[in-house]
Every structure is written in structure tokens, then in C-alpha cells.
Scaffold this active site. Structure first.
Site, PDB file in Angstrom:
ATOM      1  N   ILE A 180     -35.896  22.398   7.208  1.00 54.10           N
ATOM      2  CA  ILE A 180     -35.699  20.951   7.011  1.00 54.10           C
ATOM      3  C   ILE A 180     -36.051  20.190   8.300  1.00 54.10           C
ATOM      4  O   ILE A 180     -36.797  19.202   8.262  1.00 54.10           O
ATOM      5  CB  ILE A 180     -34.252  20.656   6.566  1.00 54.10           C
TER       6      ILE A 180
ATOM      7  N   ASP B  48     -32.009  23.743  19.192  1.00 58.53           N
ATOM      8  CA  ASP B  48     -31.921  24.916  18.308  1.00 58.53           C
ATOM      9  C   ASP B  48     -32.080  26.156  19.172  1.00 58.53           C
ATOM     10  O   ASP B  48     -33.197  26.539  19.537  1.00 58.53           O
ATOM     11  CB  ASP B  48     -33.022  24.852  17.233  1.00 58.53           C
TER      12      ASP B  48
ATOM     13  N   ALA C 259     -26.163  18.432   6.338  1.00 63.90           N
ATOM     14  CA  ALA C 259     -26.086  19.905   6.451  1.00 63.90           C
ATOM     15  C   ALA C 259     -24.846  20.404   5.718  1.00 63.90           C
ATOM     16  O   ALA C 259     -24.906  20.709   4.517  1.00 63.90           O
ATOM     17  CB  ALA C 259     -26.102  20.310   7.913  1.00 63.90           C
TER      18      ALA C 259
ATOM     19  N   ASP D 297     -23.797  13.043   3.647  1.00 66.19           N
ATOM     20  CA  ASP D 297     -24.088  13.528   2.286  1.00 66.19           C
ATOM     21  C   ASP D 297     -23.144  14.668   1.943  1.00 66.19           C
ATOM     22  O   ASP D 297     -23.022  15.047   0.779  1.00 66.19           O
ATOM     23  CB  ASP D 297     -25.549  14.008   2.238  1.00 66.19           C
TER      24      ASP D 297
ATOM     25  N   GLU E 156     -15.191  18.015  -0.823  1.00 68.49           N
ATOM     26  CA  GLU E 156     -16.069  17.300  -1.751  1.00 68.49           C
ATOM     27  C   GLU E 156     -15.491  17.386  -3.167  1.00 68.49           C
ATOM     28  O   GLU E 156     -15.316  18.502  -3.663  1.00 68.49           O
ATOM     29  CB  GLU E 156     -17.474  17.903  -1.717  1.00 68.49           C
TER      30      GLU E 156
ATOM     31  N   HIS F  51     -23.470  14.675  -1.970  1.00 63.76           N
ATOM     32  CA  HIS F  51     -24.216  15.927  -1.789  1.00 63.76           C
ATOM     33  C   HIS F  51     -25.495  15.929  -2.652  1.00 63.76           C
ATOM     34  O   HIS F  51     -25.697  16.819  -3.487  1.00 63.76           O
ATOM     35  CB  HIS F  51     -23.323  17.132  -2.127  1.00 63.76           C
TER      36      HIS F  51
HETATM   37  N1  LIG Z   1     -27.279  18.276   1.529  1.00 63.72           N
HETATM   38  C1  LIG Z   1     -28.101  19.048   0.872  1.00 63.72           C
HETATM   39  O1  LIG Z   1     -28.425  18.817  -0.276  1.00 63.72           O
HETATM   40  C2  LIG Z   1     -28.694  20.247   1.569  1.00 63.72           C
HETATM   41  C3  LIG Z   1     -29.891  20.782   1.071  1.00 63.72           C
HETATM   42  C4  LIG Z   1     -30.461  21.860   1.738  1.00 63.72           C
HETATM   43  C5  LIG Z   1     -29.824  22.410   2.845  1.00 63.72           C
HETATM   44  N2  LIG Z   1     -28.658  21.891   3.268  1.00 63.72           N
HETATM   45  C6  LIG Z   1     -28.000  22.476   4.467  1.00 63.72           C
HETATM   46  O2  LIG Z   1     -28.925  22.434   5.537  1.00 63.72           O
HETATM   47  C7  LIG Z   1     -28.878  23.664   6.238  1.00 63.72           C
HETATM   48  C8  LIG Z   1     -30.221  23.906   6.914  1.00 63.72           C
HETATM   49  O3  LIG Z   1     -31.212  24.160   5.950  1.00 63.72           O
HETATM   50  P1  LIG Z   1     -32.652  24.746   6.363  1.00 63.72           P
HETATM   51  O4  LIG Z   1     -33.353  25.046   5.091  1.00 63.72           O
HETATM   52  O5  LIG Z   1     -33.314  23.869   7.365  1.00 63.72           O
HETATM   53  O6  LIG Z   1     -32.204  26.100   7.040  1.00 63.72           O
HETATM   54  P2  LIG Z   1     -33.005  26.973   8.109  1.00 63.72           P
HETATM   55  O7  LIG Z   1     -32.313  28.284   8.156  1.00 63.72           O
HETATM   56  O8  LIG Z   1     -34.459  26.950   7.838  1.00 63.72           O
HETATM   57  O9  LIG Z   1     -32.759  26.192   9.482  1.00 63.72           O
HETATM   58  C9  LIG Z   1     -31.535  26.161  10.129  1.00 63.72           C
HETATM   59  C10 LIG Z   1     -31.809  26.104  11.620  1.00 63.72           C
HETATM   60  O10 LIG Z   1     -30.553  25.931  12.278  1.00 63.72           O
HETATM   61  C11 LIG Z   1     -30.624  26.686  13.476  1.00 63.72           C
HETATM   62  N3  LIG Z   1     -29.276  26.957  13.976  1.00 63.72           N
HETATM   63  C12 LIG Z   1     -28.393  27.893  13.546  1.00 63.72           C
HETATM   64  N4  LIG Z   1     -27.260  27.815  14.268  1.00 63.72           N
HETATM   65  C13 LIG Z   1     -27.440  26.815  15.162  1.00 63.72           C
HETATM   66  C14 LIG Z   1     -26.631  26.259  16.192  1.00 63.72           C
HETATM   67  N5  LIG Z   1     -25.411  26.739  16.454  1.00 63.72           N
HETATM   68  N6  LIG Z   1     -27.125  25.231  16.914  1.00 63.72           N
HETATM   69  C15 LIG Z   1     -28.359  24.730  16.663  1.00 63.72           C
HETATM   70  N7  LIG Z   1     -29.197  25.239  15.723  1.00 63.72           N
HETATM   71  C16 LIG Z   1     -28.719  26.260  14.985  1.00 63.72           C
HETATM   72  C17 LIG Z   1     -31.391  27.949  13.110  1.00 63.72           C
HETATM   73  O11 LIG Z   1     -31.948  28.562  14.246  1.00 63.72           O
HETATM   74  C18 LIG Z   1     -32.453  27.389  12.173  1.00 63.72           C
HETATM   75  O12 LIG Z   1     -33.644  27.068  12.864  1.00 63.72           O
HETATM   76  C19 LIG Z   1     -28.511  24.687   5.165  1.00 63.72           C
HETATM   77  O13 LIG Z   1     -27.899  25.824   5.708  1.00 63.72           O
HETATM   78  C20 LIG Z   1     -27.586  23.922   4.258  1.00 63.72           C
HETATM   79  O14 LIG Z   1     -26.251  24.103   4.653  1.00 63.72           O
HETATM   80  C21 LIG Z   1     -28.079  20.831   2.658  1.00 63.72           C
HETATM   81  O1  LIG Z   2     -26.231  23.631  -4.366  1.00 62.60           O
HETATM   82  C1  LIG Z   2     -26.520  22.449  -4.277  1.00 62.60           C
HETATM   83  O2  LIG Z   2     -26.724  21.718  -5.228  1.00 62.60           O
HETATM   84  C2  LIG Z   2     -26.641  21.861  -2.907  1.00 62.60           C
HETATM   85  C3  LIG Z   2     -27.821  22.427  -2.233  1.00 62.60           C
HETATM   86  C4  LIG Z   2     -27.793  22.359  -0.764  1.00 62.60           C
HETATM   87  O3  LIG Z   2     -26.616  21.985  -0.203  1.00 62.60           O
HETATM   88  C5  LIG Z   2     -28.298  23.648  -0.199  1.00 62.60           C
HETATM   89  O4  LIG Z   2     -27.602  24.251   0.599  1.00 62.60           O
HETATM   90  O5  LIG Z   2     -29.428  24.028  -0.555  1.00 62.60           O
END
Ligand SMILES: NC(=O)c1ccc[n+]([C@@H]2O[C@H](COP(=O)([O-])OP(=O)(O)OC[C@H]3O[C@@H](n4cnc5c(N)ncnc54)[C@H](O)[C@@H]3O)[C@@H](O)[C@H]2O)c1
Ligand SMILES: O=C(O)CC[C@@H](O)C(=O)O
Length: 314
Positions: free
Chosen positions: A150, A169, A231, A256, A261, A279
């Protein structure tokens, strides 16, 4: 093969799974008492983020071979228990990253231009152009905490808007960044927080990230800064965030995700300088079609003993 899907899923994925076996699809099953009974003869369990996949729940499904996660966050799954049972886990890697990235821009622009608030005032008969003078995001500093799937997609888009991007990161493989490819200047957590106009969080929730953004860290932010959390709720200490927003140490927040929640009686609900969404950052029609198809296909690959790029390494 029996697949149990305990939360909302898009039809395209369910259709693929129906072709290879029986499916039980109940979007509310995650909160029902008979969940353990329903999964007792399941080969595949497909969940979103509300089903608590605990060690105890897994005990009720002795034949479980694969868990599919309709998303990427794994904090609702006891990973050690999954590993101990030798159950494969696949997630929808990347499928909602663009949607989350676009959400982050939606809230940045909302804070910069206030279109919804201005609409309310026009409907009330006002034409207050001075009050709704906005700000450009061009030239502003965007701080990314977590530069994975992301974070990098946000950086690419922020470049196009002419933002300065810094990021923290500590786990990036050295070859990958070349963050200069995405225009991200790597910095410490403290630097990112103190230099940014917008701070956006993109880390998984785990022991190392719980309350990563706490009272001490928030003290470093500019009073004009906006923090965006799409996140996980537990990454920010909500009490400290509330205090920072009320005392003017932080200009605004877009959340979000929350520790609880829905938030019910959270004091954050009383604030005006906050955007709260249920969310939905990753929830778009496009991302959900992609997610449902990806999880269905990858689960089937794993069952057939074929390699899957969505398999979670444990
Ligand atoms: N709100 C939503 O709808 C939604 C949707 C998708 C993902 N998410 C959340 O977003 C998070 C990230 O998604 P992503 O696909 O980018 O994951 P990803 O694994 O590709 O990226 C996560 C990054 O965080 C870094 N990281 C881990 N621990 C860390 C720390 N202590 N300090 C700094 N960086 C750190 C990792 O090195 C990695 O590069 C998911 O784990 C999920 O919880 C939320
Ligand atoms: O499960 C969901 O709908 C939320 C997805 C999102 O938070 C994720 O971690 O990919």
C-alpha cells in the site's frame, strides 16, 4: 470438498468455489454461536477480518487444510495455531492496495478542501468563499509509516501530485529500496512524524506496531499535521490521539480502523477535526471482485498441491 465462508464475499469467488465442491456461505456466521459446529467437517475456511480464528476454533475443524483470508491483515488469525496445525494460509495479496491508496488521497483532499462541509453550508443558503479557502497538497510532505504494497502505491500517486515523500520502514529488504524509485526518502520514525504535513500508517498490527503511534510520538507532530490510519486500530493509542486532537497538538485525523469496531461510545466520536469511516479503505467493487476471485483460485491451487503466490510464509 467443503468450504465455509464466514463473512461477506463477492459472488465471483463463490461461483469458482461452487464448481469444485460444496460451499456454505453465511456473511453473518462469524458472530454466530454455531460457527464451530458448521466448520467441523470443513476442508477450507474463508474469512475476512471479523472472524476470530483462534486455536480453540481451529480445534473444532480437525480436517481443515486451507484458510483463505479475503484481505491482507492477519491480526484476527492465531498464526502460531495455524502453523502448529500445518494448515495453509492464503491471503489476497495486493488485491485492495490501490483502493486503500485512493482512500488516503480522498481523505487528504477532504482535509485540504472540505467539499462535504462546503456543500452543507451552500445548502443552508451560505456562499462563504473565504471560509472555504483550501490548501494545495502540492509541495506538502507526506510521511508513510510502512512502505509495503500500500505504501508504495501511495508514494507513486503522491509523486504525481508533487508531494515530498518520506517514509519509515525498518524491515525493507535493502535491494527493494531504491525507495528513490518511488520518490520516498527513508527516515527514522521521529523524523517522519516531525516533518510531515500528512502522516499515513500502513503497517500490520503485531507486537512491534501496537501503539507505535503513542503520546510521545504524537508530541513530535506539527500542530498543523493530519494523521491517517487505514492500517489497524491498535497501531494508534486512541486516548493519546484524542488528547492531541483536543489540545490542538494535531490538526486532524482520519480513521478507517479503530481498536473497537464499531467504536460505540468512543470519545473520538465527539470531535469535529476527525473523519471516521467504517473500515472501508480497501472496500471497493473492483478490489472485492479481485479479492474473491484471487482467494478462491489460490485456495484451489493449494488444495491441488500447486504453488501459490498468495501463500503466507509462517
Ligand atoms: N483499512 C483497510 O481496508 C485495509 C486494507 C488493506 C490493508 N489494511 C492494513 O494495512 C496493512 C498493510 O498492508 P500492506 O498490503 O501494505 O502490507 P505489506 O506487508 O505489503 O506492508 C507492510 C509494511 O509494513 C512494514 N512494517 C512492519 N512492521 C513495521 C514497523 N514496526 N515499523 C514500520 N514499518 C513496519 C513492513 O516492512 C512492510 O513493508 C495490513 O496489514 C492491514 O492491516 C487495511
Ligand atoms: O476484511 C476486510 O474487509 C478488511 C480488509 C483489510 O482490512 C485488510 O486487511 O485487507
Amino acid at each position: 470438498m467443503k468450504t465455509v465462508i464466514t463473512e461477506l464475499n463477492w459472488a465471483k469467488g463463490n461461483e469458482i468455489l461452487t464448481k469444485v465442491g460444496e460451499i456454505i456461505y453465511d456473511p453473518d456466521l462469524w458472530k454466530k454461536q454455531d460457527l464451530p459446529k458448521v466448520i467441523q467437517d470443513a476442508d477450507v475456511l474463508i474469512v475476512r477480518n471479523q472472524t476470530k480464528v483462534t486455536r480453540l476454533l481451529l480445534q473444532s475443524a480437525p480436517g481443515l487444510k486451507v484458510i483463505g483470508r479475503l484481505g491482507v491483515g492477519l491480526d484476527n488469525i492465531d498464526l502460531q495455531a495455524v502453523k502448529d496445525r500445518n494448515i495453509a494460509l492464503v491471503c489476497a495479496k495486493n488485491a485492495n492496495s490501490i483502493s486503500v491508496a485512493e482512500y488516503v488521497f480522498a481523505v487528504m483532499f477532504t482535509f485540504a478542501r472540505h467539499p462535504a462541509e462546503a456543500t452543507v453550508s451552500v445548502k443552508q443558503g451560505y456562499w462563504d468563499r473565504k471560509r472555504y479557502t483550501g490548501a494545495e497538497i502540492y509541495g506538502k510532505t507526506l510521511g508513510l509509516i510502512g512502505i509495503g504494497e500500500i505504501g508504495t502505491r501511495i508514494a507513486i500517486r503522491a509523486n504525481a501530485f508533487g508531494m515530498n515523500i518520506i517514509g519509515y520502514d525498518p524491515f525493507l529488504p535493502p535491494y527493494e529500496l531504491a525507495t528513490s524509485d518511488f520518490g520516498v526518502k527513508l527516515a527514522s520514525l521521529e523524523e517522519v512524524i516531525s516533518c510531515s504535513d500528512f502522516i499515513s500508517l500502513h503497517v500490520p498490527l503485531n507486537k512491534s506496531t501496537r501503539y507505535l503511534i503513542n503520546k510521545q510520538v504524537l508530541k513530535l507532530a506539527k500542530p498543523t499535521a493530519i494523521i491517517i490510519n487505514s492500517a489497524r486500530g491498535g497501531v494508534i493509542d486512541e486516548k493519546a490521539l484524542y488528547e492531541a486532537l483536543v489540545s490542538g497538538k494535531l490538526a486532524g485525523a482520519a480513521l478507517d480502523v479503530l481498536e473497537r469496531e464499531p467504536p460505540l461510545d468512543s470519545s473520538l466520536l465527539e470531535l469535529n477535526n476527525i473523519i471516521l469511516t467504517p473500515h472501508i479503505a480497501g472496500l471497493t467493487e473492483e478490489s472485492q471482485i479481485k479479492t474473491s476471485v484471487m482467494v478462491a483460485r489460490e485456495v484451489i491451487k493449494v488444495l491441488n498441491g500447486e504453488p501459490s503466490s498468495c501463500l503466507v510464509n509462517m
